[in-house]
Write an enzyme that holds these catalytic residues in place. Structure first.
Site, PDB file in Angstrom:
ATOM      1  N   GLN A 145     -11.185  10.583   1.909  1.00 38.59           N
ATOM      2  CA  GLN A 145      -9.748  10.342   2.051  1.00 38.59           C
ATOM      3  C   GLN A 145      -9.524   9.022   2.794  1.00 38.59           C
ATOM      4  O   GLN A 145     -10.034   8.827   3.895  1.00 38.59           O
ATOM      5  CB  GLN A 145      -9.095  11.513   2.816  1.00 38.59           C
ATOM      6  CG  GLN A 145      -7.592  11.403   2.938  1.00 38.59           C
ATOM      7  CD  GLN A 145      -6.880  11.473   1.578  1.00 38.59           C
ATOM      8  OE1 GLN A 145      -7.172  12.323   0.748  1.00 38.59           O
ATOM      9  NE2 GLN A 145      -5.936  10.566   1.352  1.00 38.59           N
ATOM     10  N   LYS A 175      -4.772  18.900  -1.847  1.00 31.04           N
ATOM     11  CA  LYS A 175      -5.899  18.867  -2.794  1.00 31.04           C
ATOM     12  C   LYS A 175      -6.664  20.193  -2.737  1.00 31.04           C
ATOM     13  O   LYS A 175      -7.010  20.770  -3.773  1.00 31.04           O
ATOM     14  CB  LYS A 175      -6.830  17.685  -2.466  1.00 31.04           C
ATOM     15  CG  LYS A 175      -6.230  16.343  -2.892  1.00 31.04           C
ATOM     16  CD  LYS A 175      -6.957  15.149  -2.301  1.00 31.04           C
ATOM     17  CE  LYS A 175      -6.167  13.879  -2.628  1.00 31.04           C
ATOM     18  NZ  LYS A 175      -6.640  12.694  -1.903  1.00 31.04           N
ATOM     19  N   ASP A 227     -12.983   9.803  -7.538  1.00 32.78           N
ATOM     20  CA  ASP A 227     -11.843   8.899  -7.304  1.00 32.78           C
ATOM     21  C   ASP A 227     -11.964   7.626  -8.149  1.00 32.78           C
ATOM     22  O   ASP A 227     -10.989   6.888  -8.312  1.00 32.78           O
ATOM     23  CB  ASP A 227     -11.804   8.489  -5.816  1.00 32.78           C
ATOM     24  CG  ASP A 227     -10.665   9.170  -5.070  1.00 32.78           C
ATOM     25  OD1 ASP A 227      -9.731   9.672  -5.729  1.00 32.78           O
ATOM     26  OD2 ASP A 227     -10.704   9.182  -3.825  1.00 32.78           O
TER      27      ASP A 227
END
Ligand code: NAP
Length: 295
Positions: free
Chosen positions: A97, A53, A120
């Site tokens: 994460q 990322k 997200d």
């Protein structure tokens, strides 16, 4: 029949060019978009995902900051970190994460992220908004799948879509997005009796189970579109999806490969959401500046 391959790598490449341009405009006219990634513990897969990322951010010109914490960080300290990032005007997207260590209450952590920075799309308000048909951010993996279907003009309205898997990050939002586009959606799980009886009736099948070769050629209607979200590592180190590729590609009309399918799209959609968050932040800042100049 030999299915047309939907290459996520190729589609993602096209998106990247468009995203680079949006980043350039933001950076030249306002500020560089910023993404913060929180990594807890030393899960090797998570480390690889976070590295990828950050690398993609670099390539597109997005500022990325990785906050790494030991696996025994307290809930309170993690919440404090999120509050700090919520208040940081140079950070437009925040990503935690997953998975997190067992002592951390994931729901509380995700709910602490400011919804306008929840790139997200996992915040409960964003989940609710997605269900109501007006999501602020679409979760990246199913969003990437929708873009792949659109790129190949795969019809959705009135089509029967079968989503196999009901996780919060893939299966459920996938089903909602397909429903929103007018598909008739069936969601199958590990408890579903006779999975093949569902998939054989599907015009579109989305596999998101993490089970190697769960979908075989005999379970697919000729000409169906098969999207493989699964990422599994075989004992010899190779990556594969949930679809028995060689058999299914003989029956399907369209199919995604693994690797090079949904994976590259997921990361690009994260970048898209981060840029969108920055564009919205700029619009808000400009509106505030306009108002105060009128006072
Ligand atoms: P997950 O949370 O483990 O969920 C798996 C789902 O599959 C569950 O709903 C489970 O049913 C269902 N399932 C398991 N065995 C099944 C069976 N035999 N028949 C029907 N359904 C079955 O996994 P996830 O996070 O959604 O991820 C799924 C896969 O996608 C994994 O391989 C993951 O690595 C991959 N993934 C890929 C990307 C990408 O960017 N390409 C992103 C995220 C995830 P129950 O609910 O009944 O247990």
């Amino acid at each position: 029949m030999n299915a047309i391959i939907i290459s996520g790598s190729t589609i993602a490449g096209k998106f990247r060019e468009e995203l680079k341009q949006r980043v350039k405009t933001l950076t030249e006219t306002w500020m560089q978009p910023g993404l913060a990634v929180i990594l807890v513990g030393d899960n090797p897969a998570s480390r690889v995902y976070v590295r990828n990322k950050a690398k993609t951010c670099d390539e597109l010109g997005i500022r990325s900051e990785v906050f790494s914490f030991p696996g025994d960080i307290s809930q309170k300290a993690l919440l404090q970190q999120i509050q700090d990032l919520n208040a940081n005007t140079e950070i437009h997207g925040i990503l935690v994460q997953l998975p997190l260590p067992g002592h951390i209450h994931i729901d509380e952590i995700i709910a602490a992220i400011a919804i306008e920075k929840d790139v997200d799309g996992f915040h409960p308000c964003n989940v609710g908004a997605l269900a109501a048909g007006h999501a602020l951010f679409h979760p990246c993996t199913p969003f990437g799948v929708m873009k792949m279907l659109a790129e190949f003009n795969i019809p959705l309205q009135g089509q029967h879509a079968v989503v196999v898997g009901r996780s919060n990050i893939v299966g459920k939002p996938m089903a909602l997005m397909l429903l929103e586009k007018g598909a008739t959606v069936t969601v199958c799980t590990s408890r579903t009796r006779d999975l093949a009886s569902h998939t054989r009736n599907a015009d579109i099948i989305v596999m998101a189970t993490g089970k190697v070769n769960l979908l075989t050629g005999d379970m697919v209607k000729p000409g169906a579109t098969v999207i493989d979200v699964g990422i599994n590592r075989l004992p010899d180190g190779r990556l594969c999806g949930d679809v028995e590729f060689s058999g299914v590609k003989e029956k399907a009309g369209y199919i995604t490969p693994v690797p090079g399918g949904v994976g590259p799209m997921t990361i690009v959609m994260l970048m898209n959401n981060t840029i969108e968050a920055a564009e919205r932040a700029r619009a808000t800042a400009q509106a505030v500046a306009r108002q105060s100049s009128m006072q």
